[in-house]
Design a protein around this motif. Structure first.
Motif, PDB file in Angstrom:
ATOM      1  N   MET A  57       0.813  -1.188   0.000  1.00 37.12           N
ATOM      2  CA  MET A  57       0.000   0.000   0.000  1.00 37.12           C
ATOM      3  C   MET A  57       0.866   1.265   0.000  1.00 37.12           C
ATOM      4  N   PHE A  58       1.869   1.334   0.865  1.00 42.31           N
ATOM      5  CA  PHE A  58       2.727   2.520   0.929  1.00 42.31           C
ATOM      6  C   PHE A  58       3.396   2.762  -0.419  1.00 42.31           C
ATOM      7  N   LYS A  59       3.918   1.693  -1.007  1.00 35.78           N
ATOM      8  CA  LYS A  59       4.606   1.844  -2.295  1.00 35.78           C
ATOM      9  C   LYS A  59       3.655   2.381  -3.357  1.00 35.78           C
ATOM     10  N   GLN A  60       2.495   1.785  -3.460  1.00 31.58           N
ATOM     11  CA  GLN A  60       1.542   2.146  -4.511  1.00 31.58           C
ATOM     12  C   GLN A  60       0.927   3.530  -4.286  1.00 31.58           C
ATOM     13  N   HIS A  61       0.530   3.828  -3.048  1.00 35.71           N
ATOM     14  CA  HIS A  61      -0.245   5.039  -2.790  1.00 35.71           C
ATOM     15  C   HIS A  61       0.592   6.253  -2.385  1.00 35.71           C
ATOM     16  N   ILE A  62       1.803   6.035  -1.895  1.00 35.95           N
ATOM     17  CA  ILE A  62       2.651   7.155  -1.452  1.00 35.95           C
ATOM     18  C   ILE A  62       3.953   7.194  -2.259  1.00 35.95           C
ATOM     19  N   ALA A  63       4.738   6.131  -2.195  1.00 36.26           N
ATOM     20  CA  ALA A  63       6.086   6.137  -2.779  1.00 36.26           C
ATOM     21  C   ALA A  63       6.079   6.384  -4.291  1.00 36.26           C
ATOM     22  N   GLN A  64       5.265   5.666  -5.023  1.00 37.47           N
ATOM     23  CA  GLN A  64       5.258   5.827  -6.479  1.00 37.47           C
ATOM     24  C   GLN A  64       4.777   7.208  -6.925  1.00 37.47           C
ATOM     25  N   PRO A  65       3.649   7.723  -6.415  1.00 38.76           N
ATOM     26  CA  PRO A  65       3.226   9.056  -6.843  1.00 38.76           C
ATOM     27  C   PRO A  65       4.249  10.160  -6.522  1.00 38.76           C
ATOM     28  N   LEU A  66       4.995  10.003  -5.415  1.00 35.95           N
ATOM     29  CA  LEU A  66       5.977  11.016  -5.033  1.00 35.95           C
ATOM     30  C   LEU A  66       7.325  10.826  -5.735  1.00 35.95           C
ATOM     31  N   GLY A  67       7.529   9.689  -6.387  1.00 35.03           N
ATOM     32  CA  GLY A  67       8.803   9.424  -7.052  1.00 35.03           C
ATOM     33  C   GLY A  67       9.899   9.001  -6.092  1.00 35.03           C
ATOM     34  N   MET A  68       9.517   8.309  -5.025  1.00 35.19           N
ATOM     35  CA  MET A  68      10.496   7.838  -4.035  1.00 35.19           C
ATOM     36  C   MET A  68      11.331   6.698  -4.594  1.00 35.19           C
ATOM     37  N   ASP A  69      12.489   6.494  -3.980  1.00 35.62           N
ATOM     38  CA  ASP A  69      13.358   5.360  -4.309  1.00 35.62           C
ATOM     39  C   ASP A  69      12.898   4.080  -3.613  1.00 35.62           C
ATOM     40  N   TYR A  70      11.999   4.184  -2.659  1.00 34.66           N
ATOM     41  CA  TYR A  70      11.492   3.059  -1.879  1.00 34.66           C
ATOM     42  C   TYR A  70      11.019   1.947  -2.809  1.00 34.66           C
ATOM     43  N   SER A  71      11.541   0.734  -2.608  1.00 30.45           N
ATOM     44  CA  SER A  71      11.230  -0.365  -3.527  1.00 30.45           C
ATOM     45  C   SER A  71      10.290  -1.411  -2.952  1.00 30.45           C
ATOM     46  N   ASN A  72       9.995  -1.330  -1.665  1.00 29.80           N
ATOM     47  CA  ASN A  72       9.108  -2.285  -1.011  1.00 29.80           C
ATOM     48  C   ASN A  72       9.735  -3.667  -0.858  1.00 29.80           C
ATOM     49  N   ASN A  73      11.066  -3.752  -0.932  1.00 32.84           N
ATOM     50  CA  ASN A  73      11.723  -5.018  -0.602  1.00 32.84           C
ATOM     51  C   ASN A  73      11.588  -5.205   0.899  1.00 32.84           C
ATOM     52  N   TYR A  74      10.985  -6.280   1.326  1.00 29.09           N
ATOM     53  CA  TYR A  74      10.824  -6.492   2.761  1.00 29.09           C
ATOM     54  C   TYR A  74      10.915  -7.972   3.082  1.00 29.09           C
ATOM     55  N   ILE A  75      11.150  -8.233   4.350  1.00 27.81           N
ATOM     56  CA  ILE A  75      11.194  -9.603   4.843  1.00 27.81           C
ATOM     57  C   ILE A  75      10.430  -9.663   6.159  1.00 27.81           C
TER      58      ILE A  75
END
Length: 168
Positions: free
Chosen positions: A1-19
């Motif tokens: 959700m964070f990646k799709q709704h926040i990170a991508q629209p803002l152009g963040m480097d956040y990739s959502n790689n998680y464990i």
């Protein structure tokens, strides 16, 4: 959700790689991913989710809050959520006029502060500050994956230097 709704629209480097980390022992090290779920079943049935954001990504997130949830004309976060989450619900330091909202420390307006400002700290050394009256977002980030020296008092020194430079 964070990646799709926040990170991508803002152009963040956040990739959502998680464990997922279950019941870590005392010798475990923080994984090198953008986020991780940490289950400690003896403490809670709900996991903690730890974010790792770059200084750039923190600044983008702060700018989103400074813009009252709008990004390039689109309302990414509802403005009323920005207001509610940065409202002080408890006073944590009466002498300095600091309260606590929803994961934000809030600098309460007073005789020297015309409007509220708010900040969030992580790991005790990372800081994202949003100062609406000054139209300013301030980020402090340390590479905690390497050995570092940082004293909490350095925050105050850094912030004072920023405000001093603004006045000149």
């Amino acid at each position: 959700m964070f990646k799709q709704h926040i990170a991508q629209p803002l152009g963040m480097d956040y990739s959502n790689n998680y464990i997922t980390v279950k019941n870590p022992d005392d010798n475990w090290t923080v994984p090198n991913v953008d986020g991780f779920y940490q289950f400690e079943e003896d403490k809670s049935k709900y996991p903690a989710y730890h974010f790792r954001l770059s200084a750039k990504d923190l600044a983008l997130y702060g700018q989103l809050y400074l813009n009252k949830g709008k990004w390039k004309g689109e309302q990414i976060i509802p403005e009323d959520w920005i207001e509610r989450s940065t409202k002080p619900y408890s006073i944590t330091n009466e002498n300095y006029g600091i309260g606590y909202g929803m994961l934000w420390n809030v600098l309460i307006p007073n005789e020297t502060r015309k409007t509220k400002s708010f900040f969030h700290t992580g790991v005790g050394i990372h800081m994202l500050g949003v100062y609406p009256e000054s139209n300013l977002v301030l980020v402090h980030r340390v590479d905690t994956e390497k050995e570092y020296k940082f004293h909490q008092g350095n925050f105050y020194q850094m912030i004072a230097m920023v405000w001093d430079s603004k006045e000149k």
